[in-house]
Design an enzyme around this catalytic site. Structure first.
Site, PDB file in Angstrom:
ATOM      1  N   SER A 143      10.407  29.365 -24.860  1.00  0.00           N
ATOM      2  CA  SER A 143       9.382  29.792 -23.916  1.00  0.00           C
ATOM      3  C   SER A 143       9.352  31.309 -23.931  1.00  0.00           C
ATOM      4  O   SER A 143      10.317  31.951 -24.378  1.00  0.00           O
ATOM      5  CB  SER A 143       9.725  29.285 -22.514  1.00  0.00           C
ATOM      6  N   TYR A 156      14.875  27.315 -15.012  1.00  0.00           N
ATOM      7  CA  TYR A 156      14.085  27.100 -16.226  1.00  0.00           C
ATOM      8  C   TYR A 156      14.224  28.269 -17.190  1.00  0.00           C
ATOM      9  O   TYR A 156      14.489  28.077 -18.384  1.00  0.00           O
ATOM     10  CB  TYR A 156      12.614  26.896 -15.856  1.00  0.00           C
TER      11      TYR A 156
END
Length: 251
Positions: A143, A156
């Site tokens: 990400s 996350y």
């Protein structure tokens, strides 16, 4: 240099929806036989959705947070593929947005269990087989938060930072066996995972102002990079994080 992956065999996790489903479509169109592992009941709809008369999509429901289920799912997938795996794509992921002070440790553990631990274990299982074969491609889903800190996403972003370090570490160990391990870093994507952000009247304009390409990404934007990383053309690319973010990390 070849971009042809027709006839290759792949395992894709999290392929029932979102980015994962787009990857299934792209690889199926490229002629790859795919075993798709997902916990969602939607997994069973995939073969019919793609009119898979040749039975090149094998839908397997499995819980990757349960190590026994993960290992059983991998072995079943391998059997469905005739005992060969050329490509592993670790796409299954979990996010739980919210302030760190209000987040639970259970949420932290679940996010790490799926985003990091399952990626590690599936990569090891695949690499053992790929080492025997003398070749293989492992593609992890990182990400932009593998690099950036993010906001209201401490677990996350930390997990995706771990995915980047895991990608580098495994690439160092396995390159000599003909196995390339790389990661993709999607930016702000139009997916179910980002629905809350897209509907946030404060955060959405802030995000859009930061994207040089002036648009949110789509799952199809990610699929093209994954196809490259799975092809012989990328045989000398390993340990890399490739952003698909419209320029966010370059800003």
């Amino acid at each position: 240099m070849s971009f042809d992956i027709k006839g290759k065999k792949a395992i894709i996790t999290g392929g029932a929806q979102g980015l994962g489903r787009s990857l299934v479509e792209a690889f199926y169109t490229a002629g790859v036989e795919i075993a798709v592992i997902d916990i969602s009941e939607k997994i069973h709809d995939l073969p019919s959705e793609f009119n898979d008369n040749d039975q090149k999509i094998h839908a397997l429901k499995g819980d990757l947070l349960d190590i026994d289920s993960l290992r059983d799912s991998f072995q079943t997938a391998l059997e469905k593929l005739g005992g060969t795996i050329d490509i592993l794509i670790n796409c299954a992921g979990l996010i739980d947005r919210g302030p760190a002070l209000e987040s639970s440790l259970d949420s932290w553990n679940r996010i790490f269990g799926l985003n990091v631990t399952s990626t590690f274990e599936l990569s090891r299982l695949a690499a053992a087989k790929m080492k025997e074969q003398g070749a293989g491609k492992i593609i992890n889903m990182g990400s932009i938060l593998s690099v950036l800190g993010g906001y209201n996403a401490a677990a996350y972003s930390t997990s995706k930072g771990a995915v980047l370090q895991l990608t580098k570490s495994l690439s160092n160990e396995w390159a000599e066996y003909g196995i390339q391990v790389n990661a993709i870093a999607p930016g702000y994507m139009v997916t179910q995972m980002n629905t809350a952000l897209m509907n946030d009247p404060v955060r959405r304009p802030q995000i859009e102002a930061r994207i040089p390409s002036k648009r949110w990404g789509t799952p199809e934007d990610v699929a093209g990079v994954a196809l490259f990383l799975a092809a012989p053309a990328s045989d000398y690319v390993t340990g890399a994080l490739i952003p698909v973010d419209g320029g966010v990390l370059a800003r």
